[in-house]
Design a protein around this motif. Structure first.
Motif, PDB file in Angstrom:
ATOM      1  N   ASP A 290       0.840  -1.201   0.000  1.00 43.70           N
ATOM      2  CA  ASP A 290       0.000   0.000   0.000  1.00 43.70           C
ATOM      3  C   ASP A 290       0.877   1.253   0.000  1.00 43.70           C
ATOM      4  O   ASP A 290       1.772   1.399   0.844  1.00 43.70           O
ATOM      5  CB  ASP A 290      -0.902   0.003   1.240  1.00 43.70           C
ATOM      6  N   ILE A 291       0.644   2.126  -0.980  1.00 49.78           N
ATOM      7  CA  ILE A 291       1.402   3.369  -1.117  1.00 49.78           C
ATOM      8  C   ILE A 291       0.419   4.535  -1.035  1.00 49.78           C
ATOM      9  O   ILE A 291      -0.334   4.784  -1.998  1.00 49.78           O
ATOM     10  CB  ILE A 291       2.182   3.422  -2.445  1.00 49.78           C
ATOM     11  N   PRO A 292       0.373   5.285   0.074  1.00 48.34           N
ATOM     12  CA  PRO A 292      -0.584   6.390   0.193  1.00 48.34           C
ATOM     13  C   PRO A 292      -0.427   7.448  -0.889  1.00 48.34           C
ATOM     14  O   PRO A 292      -1.406   8.077  -1.297  1.00 48.34           O
ATOM     15  CB  PRO A 292      -0.264   6.972   1.584  1.00 48.34           C
ATOM     16  N   GLN A 293       0.783   7.645  -1.360  1.00 44.72           N
ATOM     17  CA  GLN A 293       1.038   8.709  -2.343  1.00 44.72           C
ATOM     18  C   GLN A 293       0.874   8.228  -3.790  1.00 44.72           C
ATOM     19  O   GLN A 293       1.212   8.957  -4.731  1.00 44.72           O
ATOM     20  CB  GLN A 293       2.463   9.261  -2.169  1.00 44.72           C
TER      21      GLN A 293
ATOM     22  N   VAL B  68      13.747   3.716  -8.719  1.00 43.94           N
ATOM     23  CA  VAL B  68      13.014   3.200  -7.572  1.00 43.94           C
ATOM     24  C   VAL B  68      12.453   4.344  -6.720  1.00 43.94           C
ATOM     25  O   VAL B  68      13.039   5.424  -6.638  1.00 43.94           O
ATOM     26  CB  VAL B  68      13.890   2.276  -6.709  1.00 43.94           C
ATOM     27  N   LEU B  69      11.320   4.086  -6.096  1.00 43.65           N
ATOM     28  CA  LEU B  69      10.674   5.032  -5.182  1.00 43.65           C
ATOM     29  C   LEU B  69      10.625   4.420  -3.789  1.00 43.65           C
ATOM     30  O   LEU B  69      10.298   3.230  -3.631  1.00 43.65           O
ATOM     31  CB  LEU B  69       9.252   5.340  -5.653  1.00 43.65           C
ATOM     32  N   ALA B  70      10.959   5.243  -2.798  1.00 44.09           N
ATOM     33  CA  ALA B  70      11.035   4.742  -1.422  1.00 44.09           C
ATOM     34  C   ALA B  70      10.431   5.758  -0.461  1.00 44.09           C
ATOM     35  O   ALA B  70      10.233   6.925  -0.806  1.00 44.09           O
ATOM     36  CB  ALA B  70      12.489   4.452  -1.056  1.00 44.09           C
ATOM     37  N   PHE B  71      10.181   5.307   0.772  1.00 43.15           N
ATOM     38  CA  PHE B  71       9.758   6.211   1.831  1.00 43.15           C
ATOM     39  C   PHE B  71      10.983   6.849   2.477  1.00 43.15           C
ATOM     40  O   PHE B  71      12.114   6.381   2.298  1.00 43.15           O
ATOM     41  CB  PHE B  71       8.922   5.456   2.873  1.00 43.15           C
ATOM     42  N   ASP B  72      10.744   7.902   3.272  1.00 42.13           N
ATOM     43  CA  ASP B  72      11.846   8.627   3.912  1.00 42.13           C
ATOM     44  C   ASP B  72      12.746   7.712   4.734  1.00 42.13           C
ATOM     45  O   ASP B  72      13.957   7.924   4.810  1.00 42.13           O
ATOM     46  CB  ASP B  72      11.285   9.718   4.834  1.00 42.13           C
ATOM     47  N   SER B  73      12.165   6.716   5.355  1.00 38.16           N
ATOM     48  CA  SER B  73      12.914   5.853   6.278  1.00 38.16           C
ATOM     49  C   SER B  73      13.633   4.694   5.585  1.00 38.16           C
ATOM     50  O   SER B  73      14.223   3.849   6.260  1.00 38.16           O
ATOM     51  CB  SER B  73      11.947   5.277   7.321  1.00 38.16           C
ATOM     52  N   GLU B  74      13.604   4.657   4.251  1.00 36.33           N
ATOM     53  CA  GLU B  74      14.144   3.495   3.536  1.00 36.33           C
ATOM     54  C   GLU B  74      15.468   3.803   2.821  1.00 36.33           C
ATOM     55  O   GLU B  74      15.726   3.336   1.715  1.00 36.33           O
ATOM     56  CB  GLU B  74      13.111   2.978   2.527  1.00 36.33           C
ATOM     57  N   GLY B  75      16.303   4.561   3.502  1.00 37.79           N
ATOM     58  CA  GLY B  75      17.607   4.888   2.911  1.00 37.79           C
ATOM     59  C   GLY B  75      18.447   3.664   2.626  1.00 37.79           C
ATOM     60  O   GLY B  75      19.132   3.594   1.596  1.00 37.79           O
ATOM     61  N   ILE B  76      18.434   2.689   3.540  1.00 37.05           N
ATOM     62  CA  ILE B  76      19.217   1.472   3.321  1.00 37.05           C
ATOM     63  C   ILE B  76      18.713   0.714   2.092  1.00 37.05           C
ATOM     64  O   ILE B  76      19.486   0.204   1.279  1.00 37.05           O
ATOM     65  CB  ILE B  76      19.175   0.573   4.574  1.00 37.05           C
TER      66      ILE B  76
END
Length: 322
Positions: free
Chosen positions: A9-12, A58-66
């Protein structure tokens, strides 16, 4: 471009799709059905899980730097944030796409170089003569070229050409020459035809060339030059080298190209040698000093091309052995 439907699920998601209305939505299970050279945009976790071969942003959330770092390590083209797309995503996508295509072109160069080498003439068995060659591009592709072929049972036609500049355009012209020459039966005819084609097509390149026809029985050699340097040289045992200087224009500069044809005879053990100007590069000094050193090493059969050369080198030698 493709947009791979996320499995989580991707809110954005709706916002991103509205921002990028030209992308084509595809499902992960259908990836193999699509063009593998078109860039895809996908969720970073799906990319890490499935590791498909499509070039991918790729698209990631703020907390997915790793996760972003891991995606870059396995080949992702770029990493964006779901809630913070570039200010001009279309422009950013265009830049990434252009860079990806340039990189693909670079990866293709070794294969293109191998293909170009396969277009070189095969070794040929000749009565009374031995053909020796050297071909060393300065990069992957060469703008220097030589070819030879029989036009009758007793005549061999040949040429060595040097296309101005380097890179893909120059190398394409060498391939064009290789495909074009078969209908020519004399040095003058070959040079005039190639010049006419260059001028007609308005290709912003010029070509220097030496072409000739060798009679394998009478040992007479007819040859022409189109602005080529260094000049052809004849080496004979116990004789000073004969430098066959001419004055002429390269191909592609004028439709009214004047082409002279010269004739000489190759005596026993004579060697007729033509080189591209890259053969001068290994030597120090001005042009005259470089040419003197080249002649010395060709005469003593001690010429060696450096491992890394600044200019393409091509050499064609016809040696009378009987």
């Amino acid at each position: 471009m493709y947009f791979i439907q996320p499995t989580r699920d991707i809110p954005q998601l709706d916002y991103v799709l509205e921002t990028l209305p030209s992308v084509q939505m595809i499902r992960i299970e259908d990836i193999d059905l699509y063009d593998p050279t078109i860039i895809a945009i996908a969720d970073v976790q799906d990319y890490l899980t499935h590791k498909w071969s499509l070039p991918t942003i790729v698209l990631a959330f703020d907390s997915e730097g790793i996760a972003l770092a891991q995606a870059w390590e396995i080949g992702a083209l770029a990493g964006w944030l779901w809630n913070n797309l570039p200010s001009n995503p279309h422009k950013a996508l265009s830049k990434i796409d252009a860079q990806y295509k340039r990189n693909q072109d670079s990866r293709d160069l070794p294969s293109a170089a191998e293909l170009q080498k396969r277009l070189l003439p095969n070794p040929i068995e000749l009565t009374n003569y031995k053909v020796e060659t050297l071909f060393k591009p300065s990069a992957y592709l060469s703008g220097d070229w030589f070819d030879y072929w029989k036009i009758s049972d007793k005549e061999l036609m040949f040429y060595l050409a040097d296309v101005s500049g380097h890179g893909v355009t120059s190398s394409l012209l060498t391939s064009w020459m290789a495909a074009f020459h078969g209908r020519s039966k004399s040095p003058r005819e070959l040079i005039k035809k190639l010049n006419g084609m260059l001028v007609q097509e308005n290709i912003e390149k010029h070509i220097t060339m030496i072409s000739g026809v060798l009679n394998l029985e009478t040992h007479s050699l007819r040859w022409s030059s189109a602005g080529h340097y260094p000049p052809a040289i004849i080496f004979e045992p116990n004789q000073a080298p004969k430098v066959l200087n001419t004055s002429s224009f390269p191909l592609g500069l004028t439709a009214d190209l004047e082409v002279e044809e010269f004739e000489c005879t190759l005596n026993k053990q004579a060697r007729f040698i033509i080189c591209s100007d890259g053969a001068l590069e290994p030597f120090d000094g001005g042009l005259s000093e470089q040419f003197e050193q080249l002649v010395y090493h060709l005469k003593n059969q001690s010429f060696q091309a450096p491992e890394h050369v600044a200019d393409d080198i091509a050499i064609l030698s016809l040696k009378r052995i009987n």
